[in-house]
Design a protein around this motif. Structure first.
Motif, PDB file in Angstrom:
ATOM      1  N   ALA A  52     -11.201 -12.551 -16.036  1.00 24.12           N
ATOM      2  CA  ALA A  52     -10.370 -11.394 -16.373  1.00 24.12           C
ATOM      3  C   ALA A  52      -9.114 -11.412 -15.512  1.00 24.12           C
ATOM      4  O   ALA A  52      -9.155 -11.784 -14.341  1.00 24.12           O
ATOM      5  CB  ALA A  52     -11.149 -10.104 -16.140  1.00 24.12           C
ATOM      6  N   ASP A  53      -8.012 -11.001 -16.117  1.00 22.09           N
ATOM      7  CA  ASP A  53      -6.780 -10.965 -15.331  1.00 22.09           C
ATOM      8  C   ASP A  53      -6.780  -9.734 -14.419  1.00 22.09           C
ATOM      9  O   ASP A  53      -7.609  -8.830 -14.561  1.00 22.09           O
ATOM     10  CB  ASP A  53      -5.543 -11.018 -16.217  1.00 22.09           C
ATOM     11  N   ALA A  54      -5.850  -9.705 -13.501  1.00 23.08           N
ATOM     12  CA  ALA A  54      -5.801  -8.626 -12.502  1.00 23.08           C
ATOM     13  C   ALA A  54      -5.669  -7.256 -13.148  1.00 23.08           C
ATOM     14  O   ALA A  54      -6.256  -6.279 -12.687  1.00 23.08           O
ATOM     15  CB  ALA A  54      -4.652  -8.873 -11.529  1.00 23.08           C
ATOM     16  N   GLY A  55      -4.904  -7.150 -14.227  1.00 20.43           N
ATOM     17  CA  GLY A  55      -4.732  -5.868 -14.909  1.00 20.43           C
ATOM     18  C   GLY A  55      -6.026  -5.354 -15.495  1.00 20.43           C
ATOM     19  O   GLY A  55      -6.328  -4.157 -15.402  1.00 20.43           O
ATOM     20  N   GLN A  56      -6.817  -6.231 -16.094  1.00 17.08           N
ATOM     21  CA  GLN A  56      -8.107  -5.826 -16.654  1.00 17.08           C
ATOM     22  C   GLN A  56      -9.053  -5.365 -15.553  1.00 17.08           C
ATOM     23  O   GLN A  56      -9.790  -4.389 -15.725  1.00 17.08           O
ATOM     24  CB  GLN A  56      -8.733  -6.985 -17.426  1.00 17.08           C
ATOM     25  N   ILE A  57      -9.049  -6.059 -14.446  1.00 18.03           N
ATOM     26  CA  ILE A  57      -9.919  -5.695 -13.325  1.00 18.03           C
ATOM     27  C   ILE A  57      -9.523  -4.325 -12.778  1.00 18.03           C
ATOM     28  O   ILE A  57     -10.370  -3.468 -12.533  1.00 18.03           O
ATOM     29  CB  ILE A  57      -9.861  -6.769 -12.230  1.00 18.03           C
ATOM     30  N   GLU A  58      -8.220  -4.098 -12.597  1.00 25.64           N
ATOM     31  CA  GLU A  58      -7.739  -2.816 -12.087  1.00 25.64           C
ATOM     32  C   GLU A  58      -8.089  -1.681 -13.053  1.00 25.64           C
ATOM     33  O   GLU A  58      -8.549  -0.620 -12.645  1.00 25.64           O
ATOM     34  CB  GLU A  58      -6.225  -2.870 -11.862  1.00 25.64           C
ATOM     35  N   TYR A  59      -7.887  -1.899 -14.348  1.00 27.52           N
ATOM     36  CA  TYR A  59      -8.195  -0.881 -15.347  1.00 27.52           C
ATOM     37  C   TYR A  59      -9.686  -0.552 -15.344  1.00 27.52           C
ATOM     38  O   TYR A  59     -10.071   0.622 -15.369  1.00 27.52           O
ATOM     39  CB  TYR A  59      -7.755  -1.354 -16.732  1.00 27.52           C
ATOM     40  N   ALA A  60     -10.538  -1.569 -15.254  1.00 30.36           N
ATOM     41  CA  ALA A  60     -11.986  -1.348 -15.219  1.00 30.36           C
ATOM     42  C   ALA A  60     -12.378  -0.547 -13.990  1.00 30.36           C
ATOM     43  O   ALA A  60     -13.214   0.349 -14.060  1.00 30.36           O
ATOM     44  CB  ALA A  60     -12.722  -2.687 -15.248  1.00 30.36           C
ATOM     45  N   SER A  61     -11.769  -0.833 -12.836  1.00 27.46           N
ATOM     46  CA  SER A  61     -12.111  -0.089 -11.618  1.00 27.46           C
ATOM     47  C   SER A  61     -11.631   1.362 -11.733  1.00 27.46           C
ATOM     48  O   SER A  61     -12.300   2.273 -11.262  1.00 27.46           O
ATOM     49  CB  SER A  61     -11.519  -0.758 -10.382  1.00 27.46           C
ATOM     50  N   TRP A  62     -10.485   1.570 -12.364  1.00 31.46           N
ATOM     51  CA  TRP A  62      -9.973   2.928 -12.556  1.00 31.46           C
ATOM     52  C   TRP A  62     -10.919   3.723 -13.448  1.00 31.46           C
ATOM     53  O   TRP A  62     -11.231   4.878 -13.166  1.00 31.46           O
ATOM     54  CB  TRP A  62      -8.575   2.854 -13.169  1.00 31.46           C
ATOM     55  N   LEU A  63     -11.402   3.100 -14.531  1.00 35.52           N
ATOM     56  CA  LEU A  63     -12.341   3.790 -15.418  1.00 35.52           C
ATOM     57  C   LEU A  63     -13.625   4.149 -14.680  1.00 35.52           C
ATOM     58  O   LEU A  63     -14.153   5.245 -14.842  1.00 35.52           O
ATOM     59  CB  LEU A  63     -12.681   2.913 -16.627  1.00 35.52           C
ATOM     60  N   GLN A  64     -14.125   3.226 -13.874  1.00 36.68           N
ATOM     61  CA  GLN A  64     -15.363   3.472 -13.132  1.00 36.68           C
ATOM     62  C   GLN A  64     -15.166   4.644 -12.157  1.00 36.68           C
ATOM     63  O   GLN A  64     -16.024   5.518 -12.062  1.00 36.68           O
ATOM     64  CB  GLN A  64     -15.750   2.204 -12.371  1.00 36.68           C
TER      65      GLN A  64
END
Length: 71
Positions: A52-64
């Motif tokens: 996963a790219d950095a943006g996807q990882i950041e978005y997933a952490s924000w959702l969590q």
């Protein structure tokens, strides 16, 4: 210091353990929940070999984080 130990049975594997201090607040538990979700998500991606790219990882952490705060 006394600690509490939580044991998680993993079918077909050794159990996993989590050590906690004896005094926990609701806020501390929410922080722990968010930290565990993040750490386990990272481990899951490593095990699967996700790239996963950095943006996807950041978005997933924000959702969590939002899910934990909503509880």
């Amino acid at each position: 210091m006394n600690t509490r130990q939580l044991s998680f049975q993993l079918p077909g594997n050794e159990p996993a353990f989590l050590m906690l201090p004896p005094t926990l607040t609701c806020e501390m538990l929410q922080q722990l929940e968010a930290a565990l979700a993040s750490a386990l998500g990272t481990l899951r991606r490593e095990v699967r070999g996700d790239s996963a790219d950095a943006g996807q990882i950041e978005y997933a952490s924000w959702l969590q984080t939002r899910r934990v705060r909503a509880h």
